[in-house]
Design an enzyme around this catalytic site. Structure first.
Site, PDB file in Angstrom:
ATOM      1  N   SER A   1      16.467  -2.180  -0.288  1.00 31.67           N
ATOM      2  CA  SER A   1      16.197  -1.543   0.936  1.00 31.67           C
ATOM      3  C   SER A   1      14.798  -1.221   1.113  1.00 31.67           C
ATOM      4  O   SER A   1      14.307  -1.009   2.135  1.00 31.67           O
ATOM      5  CB  SER A   1      17.072  -0.205   0.916  1.00 31.67           C
ATOM      6  OG  SER A   1      18.593  -0.373   1.089  1.00 31.67           O
TER       7      SER A   1
ATOM      8  N   HIS B   1      16.803  -9.079   3.392  1.00 30.35           N
ATOM      9  CA  HIS B   1      17.309  -7.782   3.597  1.00 30.35           C
ATOM     10  C   HIS B   1      18.569  -7.984   4.488  1.00 30.35           C
ATOM     11  O   HIS B   1      18.253  -8.190   5.823  1.00 30.35           O
ATOM     12  CB  HIS B   1      16.270  -6.980   3.932  1.00 30.35           C
ATOM     13  CG  HIS B   1      16.836  -5.401   4.420  1.00 30.35           C
ATOM     14  ND1 HIS B   1      16.143  -4.766   5.347  1.00 30.35           N
ATOM     15  CD2 HIS B   1      17.700  -4.618   3.935  1.00 30.35           C
ATOM     16  CE1 HIS B   1      16.938  -3.338   5.583  1.00 30.35           C
ATOM     17  NE2 HIS B   1      17.663  -3.380   4.565  1.00 30.35           N
TER      18      HIS B   1
ATOM     19  N   GLU C   1      16.476  -9.758   7.563  1.00 33.53           N
ATOM     20  CA  GLU C   1      14.810  -9.522   7.447  1.00 33.53           C
ATOM     21  C   GLU C   1      14.405 -10.241   6.159  1.00 33.53           C
ATOM     22  O   GLU C   1      14.760  -9.784   4.917  1.00 33.53           O
ATOM     23  CB  GLU C   1      14.555  -8.040   7.181  1.00 33.53           C
ATOM     24  CG  GLU C   1      13.216  -7.545   7.539  1.00 33.53           C
ATOM     25  CD  GLU C   1      12.823  -6.106   7.352  1.00 33.53           C
ATOM     26  OE1 GLU C   1      13.742  -5.377   6.966  1.00 33.53           O
ATOM     27  OE2 GLU C   1      11.808  -5.583   7.742  1.00 33.53           O
TER      28      GLU C   1
ATOM     29  N   ASN D   1      13.594  -0.641   7.371  1.00 33.72           N
ATOM     30  CA  ASN D   1      13.800   0.791   6.552  1.00 33.72           C
ATOM     31  C   ASN D   1      12.432   1.688   6.633  1.00 33.72           C
ATOM     32  O   ASN D   1      12.685   2.739   5.975  1.00 33.72           O
ATOM     33  CB  ASN D   1      14.273   0.269   5.197  1.00 33.72           C
ATOM     34  CG  ASN D   1      15.779   0.124   5.227  1.00 33.72           C
ATOM     35  OD1 ASN D   1      16.458   0.443   6.083  1.00 33.72           O
ATOM     36  ND2 ASN D   1      16.402  -0.729   4.001  1.00 33.72           N
TER      37      ASN D   1
END
Ligand code: NAD
Length: 292
Positions: free
Chosen positions: A120, A141, A153, A191
């Site tokens: 994350s 991600h 991502e 994030n």
């Protein structure tokens, strides 16, 4: 198919989704966890999730639960990764644990195997430093729930080679995914923004400015979000939110990432969101099917 032997390390919320998606797209998967009970939960969740998807989505040709499960080997034995040609790591968001896992897989997997870190917030460059193949480490991600979310991502670490990025794109295409490539900084794009939003929403609950329901309602009605920040926190896992904020706080030395005390209290009380049955909302009856 270029990548047929895929290792998936960590069989929690994300590892389960990644393994399911890979098996549904015809890959052979070795799914590793240190906790045998977690592997049993993973098998049950994948069976339930594939059946539920089959029920709602009558697409012809979609594999049945038995076929998907046959393609996955559930094991605690890291040596089974010795033939992996691609690996997706999804262990808990703690640097000490990830560092130890990367040292282990680096010594077992073939030198050509690519490592995709599904983290994350932890820097991909830092993760790559735990291996002797930093050019073959890339950030991937995935979004939760993985089989239902098409966008990934992709993060290019300092040493990630162009060849590794090409292989990552091929791998994601084989999984039926789309991707956006970003440069490496802790939290990446999604994030760095999302963790602040969820954390601030938790401060609003702590400060009794509004209820979780009203905060989420505002985000859905006013900004067109499908889920509010507290529902999103419950979906991700409040423990994962806390660990990610701790990584961001430590990485940037910036107070804006300090985790809300209410978040810490909830995690210490075992209220981890959907996966534990309770967070800002109560999922006790549907927890297994929804959280996967
Ligand atoms: N939850 C999300 O929405 C989400 C989204 C994208 C990325 N991520 C990232 O994915 C990773 C996994 O998150 P999660 O939500 O699946 O967490 P989780 O807590 O649900 O699962 C983590 C799993 O790792 C296992 N594990 C711990 N140490 C291990 C080891 N040494 N070897 C093998 N397995 C080990 C645990 O037993 C557990 O099953 C984290 O880095 C997280 O930040 C999470």
């Amino acid at each position: 198919m270029e990548f047929n032997n895929v290792g998936v390390v960590g069989a929690g919320v994300m590892g389960i989704g990644v393994a399911q998606n890979l098996a549904e797209t015809g890959h052979h998967v070795v799914l590793i966890d240190i906790d045998p009970k977690q592997l049993e939960r993973a098998r049950d969740s994948i069976r339930t999730n594939v059946r539920m998807q089959g029920f709602f989505n009558k697409k012809s040709g979609a594999p049945k639960a038995a076929t998907v499960l046959e393609r996955i080997s559930f094991t605690t034995d890291y040596q089974k990764l010795s033939v992996a040609d691609f690996l997706v790591e999804n262990v808990v968001e703690k640097w000490d644990v990830k560092q130890q896992v990367y040292r282990q897989i680096d010594s077992i997997c073939p030198p050509a195997c690519i490592f995709a870190a599904n983290t994350s917030a932890i820097s991909i460059t830092r993760i790559a430093s735990a291996t002797n193949r930093p050019d073959r480490v890339v950030g991937m991600h995935f979004m939760n729930p993985v089989p239902l979310k098409s966008m990934v991502e992709v993060i290019r670490g300092h040493h990630t080679s162009s060849d590794t990025l090409d292989k990552a794109r091929t791998f994601l295409a084989e999984m039926g995914k789309e991707w956006i490539v970003v440069n490496d900084m802790p939290g990446f794009v999604s994030n760095r923004v999302l963790m602040l939003t969820v954390n601030e929403a938790i401060f609003l609950v702590q400060d009794q400015v509004a209820s979780a329901e009203d905060i989420d309602h505002l985000f859905k009605s006013c900004f067109g979000h499908k889920m509010g920040p507290l529902e999103t926190g419950d979906l991700i896992g409040l423990d994962t939110i806390l660990y990610s904020l701790e990584v961001l706080y430590e990485s940037y030395n910036d107070d804006k990432f300090r985790p809300c005390p209410l978040l810490k209290k909830m995690v210490h009380a075992g209220l981890h969101g959907r996966k534990s049955g309770r967070g800002f909302y109560n999922y006790e009856e549907s927890a297994v099917a929804v959280a996967g």
